[in-house]
Design a protein around this motif. Structure first.
Motif, PDB file in Angstrom:
ATOM      1  N   ASP A 180      25.102  28.367   8.030  1.00 30.72           N
ATOM      2  CA  ASP A 180      24.419  28.826   9.236  1.00 30.72           C
ATOM      3  C   ASP A 180      23.003  28.287   9.217  1.00 30.72           C
ATOM      4  N   GLY A 181      22.614  27.651  10.274  1.00 27.87           N
ATOM      5  CA  GLY A 181      21.270  27.113  10.378  1.00 27.87           C
ATOM      6  C   GLY A 181      20.815  27.164  11.823  1.00 27.87           C
ATOM      7  N   PHE A 182      19.653  26.630  12.082  1.00 24.94           N
ATOM      8  CA  PHE A 182      19.078  26.648  13.424  1.00 24.94           C
ATOM      9  C   PHE A 182      20.019  25.968  14.427  1.00 24.94           C
ATOM     10  N   GLY A 183      20.323  26.651  15.511  1.00 24.14           N
ATOM     11  CA  GLY A 183      21.163  26.084  16.557  1.00 24.14           C
ATOM     12  C   GLY A 183      22.646  26.377  16.424  1.00 24.14           C
ATOM     13  N   CYS A 184      23.079  27.059  15.377  1.00 21.86           N
ATOM     14  CA  CYS A 184      24.495  27.404  15.227  1.00 21.86           C
ATOM     15  C   CYS A 184      24.874  28.456  16.270  1.00 21.86           C
ATOM     16  N   PRO A 185      26.090  28.371  16.819  1.00 17.75           N
ATOM     17  CA  PRO A 185      26.479  29.308  17.872  1.00 17.75           C
ATOM     18  C   PRO A 185      26.811  30.718  17.374  1.00 17.75           C
ATOM     19  N   PHE A 186      27.043  30.900  16.082  1.00 15.46           N
ATOM     20  CA  PHE A 186      27.357  32.218  15.530  1.00 15.46           C
ATOM     21  C   PHE A 186      26.280  32.594  14.525  1.00 15.46           C
ATOM     22  N   LYS A 187      26.014  33.878  14.361  1.00 17.17           N
ATOM     23  CA  LYS A 187      25.020  34.359  13.394  1.00 17.17           C
ATOM     24  C   LYS A 187      25.690  34.601  12.049  1.00 17.17           C
ATOM     25  N   GLY A 188      25.041  34.150  10.972  1.00 17.38           N
ATOM     26  CA  GLY A 188      25.524  34.421   9.624  1.00 17.38           C
ATOM     27  C   GLY A 188      26.711  33.563   9.220  1.00 17.38           C
ATOM     28  N   THR A 189      27.280  33.899   8.067  1.00 14.18           N
ATOM     29  CA  THR A 189      28.457  33.207   7.569  1.00 14.18           C
ATOM     30  C   THR A 189      29.587  34.213   7.425  1.00 14.18           C
ATOM     31  N   GLY A 190      30.789  33.714   7.145  1.00 14.04           N
ATOM     32  CA  GLY A 190      31.947  34.580   6.962  1.00 14.04           C
ATOM     33  C   GLY A 190      33.020  34.305   7.992  1.00 14.04           C
ATOM     34  N   GLU A 191      33.994  35.214   8.074  1.00 14.16           N
ATOM     35  CA  GLU A 191      35.142  35.024   8.960  1.00 14.16           C
ATOM     36  C   GLU A 191      34.912  35.662  10.317  1.00 14.16           C
ATOM     37  N   GLY A 192      35.579  35.088  11.324  1.00 14.56           N
ATOM     38  CA  GLY A 192      35.530  35.636  12.668  1.00 14.56           C
ATOM     39  C   GLY A 192      36.778  35.253  13.445  1.00 14.56           C
ATOM     40  N   THR A 193      36.980  35.895  14.579  1.00 16.40           N
ATOM     41  CA  THR A 193      38.153  35.611  15.414  1.00 16.40           C
ATOM     42  C   THR A 193      37.761  35.384  16.870  1.00 16.40           C
ATOM     43  N   ALA A 198      31.919  25.190  10.012  1.00 11.11           N
ATOM     44  CA  ALA A 198      32.987  26.184  10.053  1.00 11.11           C
ATOM     45  C   ALA A 198      34.314  25.475   9.836  1.00 11.11           C
ATOM     46  N   THR A 199      35.315  26.218   9.338  1.00  7.49           N
ATOM     47  CA  THR A 199      36.653  25.666   9.163  1.00  7.49           C
ATOM     48  C   THR A 199      37.656  26.526   9.924  1.00  7.49           C
ATOM     49  N   ILE A 200      38.746  25.881  10.349  1.00  6.29           N
ATOM     50  CA  ILE A 200      39.839  26.553  11.059  1.00  6.29           C
ATOM     51  C   ILE A 200      41.133  26.109  10.399  1.00  6.29           C
ATOM     52  N   GLY A 201      41.956  27.065   9.991  1.00  8.66           N
ATOM     53  CA  GLY A 201      43.204  26.752   9.310  1.00  8.66           C
ATOM     54  C   GLY A 201      44.431  27.020  10.164  1.00  8.66           C
TER      55      GLY A 201
END
Length: 126
Positions: free
Chosen positions: A85-98, A44-47
């Motif tokens: 997104d792979g096994f063990g990631c804390p969020f489901k799927g890809t894309g933006e979130g807050t 994930a990236t944070i800007g």
């Protein structure tokens, strides 16, 4: 990895002697962002952004001219872009979130070589 990005804290309201509330933001150079990765399957990236939550800045040292400042932060509502997104990631799927958040306490030791000018900004580089 925070290369090209820094946390900035702006002192605000005095809470009590030697303690202030502060605002926080992430400031990144053009084209840069904080990258969070785990095992090559989660990324994930944070800007650049203003951060929500609470920050307390406390001057812990009585000795002069050296000052130890502790920063206790509980930051919430962090905007991120999840790229992998792979096994063990804390969020489901890809894309933006807050829903990103972080918390912790750290100490900064600072000196003001120009005693004729007092500043109320605290800049923390990576």
């Amino acid at each position: 990895t925070t290369t090209g990005c820094d946390y900035h804290y702006q002192l605000g309201e005095t809470l009590k002697a030697d303690q202030w509330a502060a605002g926080a933001e992430i400031v990144c150079e053009s084209g840069k962002s904080i990258t969070i990765s785990a095992g090559g399957v989660c990324e994930a990236t944070i800007g650049t952004q203003a951060l929500g939550g609470t920050v307390e800045v406390t001057d812990n040292t009585e000795a002069s001219p050296k000052k130890d400042i502790s920063i206790k932060a509980s930051l919430t509502g962090i905007h991120y872009t999840k790229l992998k997104d792979g096994f063990g990631c804390p969020f489901k799927g890809t894309g933006e979130g807050t829903s990103g958040e972080t918390s912790g306490t750290f100490t900064v030791t600072a000196e003001n070589p120009n005693k004729s000018e007092e500043k109320r900004d605290l800049y923390v580089a990576d």
